[in-house]
Design a protein around this motif. Structure first.
Motif, short mmCIF file in Angstrom:
data_model
loop_
_atom_site.label_atom_id
_atom_site.label_comp_id
_atom_site.label_asym_id
_atom_site.label_seq_id
_atom_site.Cartn_x
_atom_site.Cartn_y
_atom_site.Cartn_z
N GLU A 1 34.53 41.61 40.57
CA GLU A 1 34.25 40.17 40.61
C GLU A 1 33.28 39.72 39.52
N PRO A 2 32.15 40.43 39.30
CA PRO A 2 31.28 40.01 38.18
C PRO A 2 31.99 40.09 36.83
N ALA A 3 32.81 41.11 36.62
CA ALA A 3 33.55 41.22 35.36
C ALA A 3 34.47 40.02 35.18
N LYS A 4 35.20 39.68 36.22
CA LYS A 4 36.12 38.54 36.16
C LYS A 4 35.35 37.26 35.84
N ASP A 5 34.20 37.08 36.48
CA ASP A 5 33.39 35.88 36.25
C ASP A 5 32.85 35.82 34.83
#
Length: 154
Positions: free
Chosen positions: A134-138
């Motif tokens: 999720e942090p990577a996607k964000d």
């Protein structure tokens, strides 16, 4: 100075847009600026370019380590990657530059080494999504996970 993300929501390692004018993309840019990282994108594979993508394999000596780095590197080279093996150390700025120079990063992450029959282990499998995907996607970074079987070293 140490800068990080504080948990204020149920979503770890994130910035809540309702509480801040900044986003995770802004945080990514802040990190790039702080470490003087010039390269902003990975190369596009298959666009007619003969340039080989650079793969960095994160090697660790103690926990969460690949046991066959040489085999992984050899296979990646046969697939067309330029391969670099790097181990994190106290030089965060230098390591950031190594990571930024590559198109693909491969490493082992996890919460330890419990046995596969342990329900606590099954619950931890969702952590990769919360703490990595999720942090990577964000931050507009593509994250792929690959689950492998845990085996005790002989």
């Amino acid at each position: 100075m140490t800068v990080g993300l504080i948990r204020r929501t149920s979503k770890e390692l994130s910035i809540d847009p309702s509480n801040s004018p900044y986003s995770m993309k802004d945080f990514r840019q802040f990190l790039r600026s702080s470490y003087s990282l010039k390269r902003t994108t990975a190369i596009k594979i298959g666009n007619g370019s003969r340039k080989r993508p650079r793969l960095v394999i994160i090697s660790r000596k103690r926990s969460r380590a690949f046991t066959n780095v040489g085999e992984i590197a050899g296979m990646a080279k046969r697939l067309g990657f330029r391969v670099f093996v790097a181990e994190p150390d106290v030089d965060v700025s230098g390591f950031a530059k190594i990571i930024n120079s590559c198109d693909v990063m491969m490493g082992v992450h996890g919460a330890g080494s419990p046995g596969p029959g342990n329900s606590h282990w099954r619950n931890r499998m969702g952590c990769q999504k919360t703490y990595f995907e999720e942090p990577a996607k964000d931050m507009n970074i593509r994250y792929l996970d690959y689950k492998i079987e845990w085996k005790r070293a002989l």
